[in-house]
Motif scaffolding. Structure first.
Motif, PDB file in Angstrom:
ATOM      1  N   HIS A   1       0.827  -1.200   0.000  1.00 52.33           N
ATOM      2  CA  HIS A   1       0.000   0.000   0.000  1.00 52.33           C
ATOM      3  C   HIS A   1       0.862   1.251   0.000  1.00 52.33           C
ATOM      4  N   ASP A   2       1.954   1.217   0.777  1.00 49.56           N
ATOM      5  CA  ASP A   2       2.857   2.367   0.813  1.00 49.56           C
ATOM      6  C   ASP A   2       3.497   2.602  -0.544  1.00 49.56           C
ATOM      7  N   VAL A   3       3.949   1.535  -1.186  1.00 50.71           N
ATOM      8  CA  VAL A   3       4.590   1.664  -2.491  1.00 50.71           C
ATOM      9  C   VAL A   3       3.612   2.255  -3.501  1.00 50.71           C
ATOM     10  N   ASN A   4       2.369   1.795  -3.456  1.00 53.18           N
ATOM     11  CA  ASN A   4       1.379   2.303  -4.395  1.00 53.18           C
ATOM     12  C   ASN A   4       1.118   3.785  -4.189  1.00 53.18           C
ATOM     13  N   GLN A   5       1.294   4.252  -2.976  1.00 55.96           N
ATOM     14  CA  GLN A   5       1.122   5.672  -2.701  1.00 55.96           C
ATOM     15  C   GLN A   5       2.304   6.495  -3.211  1.00 55.96           C
ATOM     16  N   GLY A   6       3.342   5.858  -3.677  1.00 56.21           N
ATOM     17  CA  GLY A   6       4.508   6.584  -4.183  1.00 56.21           C
ATOM     18  C   GLY A   6       5.373   7.175  -3.102  1.00 56.21           C
ATOM     19  N   LEU A   7       5.365   6.588  -1.910  1.00 60.50           N
ATOM     20  CA  LEU A   7       6.192   7.086  -0.818  1.00 60.50           C
ATOM     21  C   LEU A   7       7.614   6.556  -0.953  1.00 60.50           C
TER      22      LEU A   7
ATOM     23  N   LEU B   1      20.584  22.042  -6.231  1.00 59.69           N
ATOM     24  CA  LEU B   1      19.700  21.220  -5.415  1.00 59.69           C
ATOM     25  C   LEU B   1      18.465  22.027  -5.040  1.00 59.69           C
ATOM     26  N   ALA B   2      17.302  21.416  -5.179  1.00 57.06           N
ATOM     27  CA  ALA B   2      16.045  22.092  -4.865  1.00 57.06           C
ATOM     28  C   ALA B   2      15.203  21.202  -3.967  1.00 57.06           C
ATOM     29  N   PHE B   3      14.832  21.750  -2.805  1.00 58.28           N
ATOM     30  CA  PHE B   3      14.006  21.032  -1.848  1.00 58.28           C
ATOM     31  C   PHE B   3      12.690  21.775  -1.677  1.00 58.28           C
ATOM     32  N   GLY B   4      11.591  21.044  -1.746  1.00 54.43           N
ATOM     33  CA  GLY B   4      10.295  21.584  -1.381  1.00 54.43           C
ATOM     34  C   GLY B   4       9.865  20.944  -0.078  1.00 54.43           C
ATOM     35  N   LEU B   5       9.977  21.687   1.028  1.00 49.76           N
ATOM     36  CA  LEU B   5       9.650  21.151   2.346  1.00 49.76           C
ATOM     37  C   LEU B   5       8.192  21.420   2.684  1.00 49.76           C
ATOM     38  N   PRO B   6       7.610  20.661   3.604  1.00 49.48           N
ATOM     39  CA  PRO B   6       6.227  20.911   4.008  1.00 49.48           C
ATOM     40  C   PRO B   6       6.078  22.284   4.646  1.00 49.48           C
TER      41      PRO B   6
ATOM     42  N   LYS C   1       7.179  12.422  -2.242  1.00 48.43           N
ATOM     43  CA  LYS C   1       6.599  12.055  -0.949  1.00 48.43           C
ATOM     44  C   LYS C   1       7.567  11.146  -0.198  1.00 48.43           C
ATOM     45  N   LEU C   2       7.628  11.337   1.113  1.00 42.71           N
ATOM     46  CA  LEU C   2       8.472  10.505   1.963  1.00 42.71           C
ATOM     47  C   LEU C   2       7.612   9.669   2.895  1.00 42.71           C
ATOM     48  N   ALA C   3       8.108   8.490   3.228  1.00 43.72           N
ATOM     49  CA  ALA C   3       7.420   7.617   4.175  1.00 43.72           C
ATOM     50  C   ALA C   3       7.864   7.958   5.592  1.00 43.72           C
ATOM     51  N   ILE C   4       7.663   9.235   5.986  1.00 44.19           N
ATOM     52  CA  ILE C   4       7.991   9.656   7.341  1.00 44.19           C
ATOM     53  C   ILE C   4       6.871  10.537   7.884  1.00 44.19           C
ATOM     54  N   LYS C   5       6.868  10.706   9.185  1.00 48.54           N
ATOM     55  CA  LYS C   5       5.942  11.620   9.846  1.00 48.54           C
ATOM     56  C   LYS C   5       6.682  12.260  11.012  1.00 48.54           C
TER      57      LYS C   5
ATOM     58  N   ASP D   1      23.614  27.741  -3.921  1.00 48.83           N
ATOM     59  CA  ASP D   1      23.959  26.332  -4.106  1.00 48.83           C
ATOM     60  C   ASP D   1      22.762  25.418  -3.878  1.00 48.83           C
ATOM     61  N   ILE D   2      21.865  25.844  -3.008  1.00 54.53           N
ATOM     62  CA  ILE D   2      20.677  25.063  -2.658  1.00 54.53           C
ATOM     63  C   ILE D   2      19.491  26.007  -2.596  1.00 54.53           C
ATOM     64  N   VAL D   3      18.352  25.543  -3.083  1.00 61.89           N
ATOM     65  CA  VAL D   3      17.099  26.284  -2.950  1.00 61.89           C
ATOM     66  C   VAL D   3      16.172  25.472  -2.052  1.00 61.89           C
ATOM     67  N   VAL D   4      15.645  26.127  -1.002  1.00 63.74           N
ATOM     68  CA  VAL D   4      14.733  25.466  -0.069  1.00 63.74           C
ATOM     69  C   VAL D   4      13.427  26.246  -0.013  1.00 63.74           C
ATOM     70  N   LEU D   5      12.347  25.583  -0.428  1.00 58.62           N
ATOM     71  CA  LEU D   5      11.013  26.151  -0.311  1.00 58.62           C
ATOM     72  C   LEU D   5      10.302  25.487   0.853  1.00 58.62           C
ATOM     73  N   SER D   6       9.390  26.219   1.489  1.00 55.43           N
ATOM     74  CA  SER D   6       8.505  25.581   2.458  1.00 55.43           C
ATOM     75  C   SER D   6       7.075  25.924   2.075  1.00 55.43           C
ATOM     76  N   GLY D   7       6.238  24.888   2.033  1.00 53.93           N
ATOM     77  CA  GLY D   7       4.844  25.047   1.638  1.00 53.93           C
ATOM     78  C   GLY D   7       4.659  24.838   0.150  1.00 53.93           C
ATOM     79  N   GLY D   8       3.425  24.536  -0.220  1.00 52.88           N
ATOM     80  CA  GLY D   8       3.097  24.404  -1.639  1.00 52.88           C
ATOM     81  C   GLY D   8       3.480  23.089  -2.260  1.00 52.88           C
ATOM     82  N   VAL D   9       3.783  22.053  -1.450  1.00 52.67           N
ATOM     83  CA  VAL D   9       4.186  20.772  -2.021  1.00 52.67           C
ATOM     84  C   VAL D   9       3.123  19.692  -1.816  1.00 52.67           C
ATOM     85  N   SER D  10       1.965  20.080  -1.293  1.00 50.96           N
ATOM     86  CA  SER D  10       0.883  19.108  -1.140  1.00 50.96           C
ATOM     87  C   SER D  10       0.074  19.030  -2.427  1.00 50.96           C
ATOM     88  N   MET D  11      -1.172  18.588  -2.323  1.00 52.03           N
ATOM     89  CA  MET D  11      -1.987  18.356  -3.517  1.00 52.03           C
ATOM     90  C   MET D  11      -3.149  19.334  -3.618  1.00 52.03           C
TER      91      MET D  11
END
Length: 444
Positions: A16-22, A313-318, A295-299, A264-274
């Motif tokens: 189920h986790d794999v199907n969710q693309g985590l 490097l570009a990160f979109g953080l929650p 998506k990551l399999a973490i909480k 060298d790195i771009v870090v965004l926060s927000g806007g990465v949900s659906m």
């Protein structure tokens, strides 16, 4: 629960986790570190070296100390003159022919029946091979009486005792601490080559955000993420570049991200949900991003994007404050440390005894904010309380993150858990430190 039960190599997700693309965290860490280059080196002053990572091997150009020197205030003598058994009744009397303070060389050699008064750190005069402690003698300006024999060579620091010429004393990739800075000064290295510090462009997204100096209405919330992430960047040795807030339009987001591509790195926060206003994915693609996962399999921290935009490097953080900080710790910080030239990229890890009950589903790896203490020689850990991803107080109270693997459904008081330390080396002098994941994600 044993350490073997708590931390396994599996951390496997079900179908189920794999199907969710985590994406599993350990896989995401490997992807990020494989994509992370090391920066170049620059020449810096020793006064600016603290906390920087050495970009060259430091090879000793002369012995330290450069000559035999006295370890005590006393008298430099020939051992042959004092080697007999002496006592208060039969002391040896030697003639004092010179005084040598630290920083001066003797102008005379010590001959039979002679001594030179010498201070700590002063070079040993020719002819002398032993130093008598001043407190073990009776002396005047012209003579010294010896009541206690010493072994040959006593109270002398030999040439090269600390380091010898040609020795590689500090290796490339070493983080400069006060000890290394002092050694560099001993070696007369006023400038060194150090790895450059990563520049990190930081952007928050959302019409609901107001910055600190803005007039805002009651429906707005303060942009805390940019400043929390900026502090985390500085803590990791980087240079934060705040880009402000991008409004909820693709054009505004694209413009802001483009401004950050000089870093060298771009870090965004927000806007990465659906949601309807989460444009990060489409804007990344418009900018030519090569994305690796969404998506990551973490909480906390499931919605998270990573890839490269124009080689950066570009990160979109929650958007939730705790989620952004936890995911920064697990992915952005290791990338920064690798860029900075360090050979290891993770926080120190210790094992501790869990003090509460906790349960979860076997779908994601959890990082609980915790308080680590030491009682009766053992590490104990408890949560900070409510673990809501919007509760920044849970990070304020925390000195660690409690790592609960995917396959663990519940913890009980007395179970052993792995704990990531958040405040540097606070506990590592008393604890066994364990690696924290793949690609040399070890204590640093």
């Amino acid at each position: 629960m044993s350490h073997r039960d708590t931390i396994t190599d599996g951390n496997a997700m079900n179908a189920h986790d794999v199907n969710q693309g985590l994406t599993r965290l350990e896989d995401a860490q490997k992807i990020v570190l494989d994509a992370t280059p090391m920066l170049g080196v620059e020449k810096i002053s020793i006064l600016d070296a603290l906390g920087r990572v050495l970009g060259e091997d430091i090879v000793v150009e002369r012995d330290n100390p450069p000559w035999d020197n006295s370890a005590m205030d006393g008298f430099a003598v020939r051992w042959d003159d004092i080697r007999q058994e002496h006592s208060i009744q039969k002391p040896v009397t030697l003639a004092v022919i010179e005084d040598v303070p630290a920083g001066k060389l003797a102008t005379k050699s010590v001959g039979p029946g002679q001594a030179i008064r010498i201070m700590t750190g002063a070079p040993i005069p020719k002819g002398a091979d032993t130093v008598l402690k001043v407190e073990d003698t009776e002396h005047t300006a012209e003579s010294v009486r010896v009541f206690k024999p010493e072994a040959r060579g006593s109270n002398i620091r030999p040439q090269g005792e600390d380091v010898k010429k040609g020795e590689r004393i500090i290796e490339r990739g070493t983080k400069i601490r006060p000890g290394e800075a002092g050694m560099l000064a001993i070696l007369a290295k006023s400038f060194i080559f150090a790895y450059q510090r990563p520049r990190v462009a930081i952007l928050s997204t959302g019409d609901e955000l107001a910055d600190l100096d803005e007039r805002f209405s009651e429906e707005k919330i303060i942009n805390s993420n940019s400043y929390g992430i900026a502090a985390a960047v500085q803590d990791a040795g980087g240079i934060p570049l705040l880009l402000g807030i991008a409004r909820d339009t693709p054009a505004a987001l694209k413009e802001k991200i483009s401004h950050g591509l000089s870093a060298d790195i771009v870090v965004l926060s927000g806007g990465v949900s659906m949601g309807d206003y989460d444009f990060t994915k489409s804007v990344f693609r418009d900018l030519g991003a090569d994305m690796n996962f969404w998506k990551l399999a973490i909480k906390p921290g499931q919605p998270l994007a990573f890839g490269k935009i124009q080689g950066k490097l570009a990160f979109g953080l929650p958007g939730n404050p705790v989620s952004s900080m936890v995911t920064f710790e697990q992915l952005v910080r290791p990338a920064m440390l690798k860029m900075s030239g360090l050979p290891s990229y993770g926080r120190p890890i210790v094992q501790a005894v869990f003090q509460e009950k906790f349960s979860k589903r076997r779908d994601r790896r959890h990082f609980l904010r915790g308080v680590l203490t030491r009682e009766d020689g053992a590490f104990k850990v408890r949560t900070t309380g409510d673990q809501g991803s919007g509760m920044l107080t849970s990070m304020v109270k925390a000195n660690c993150l409690i790592d609960v693997p995917v396959e663990v459904e519940r913890l009980n008081p007395g179970d052993t858990v792995n704990v990531q330390l958040l405040n540097g080396d606070a506990w590592t002098t008393h604890a066994e430190v364990h690696p924290s994941g793949p690609h040399r994600m070890s204590c640093c």
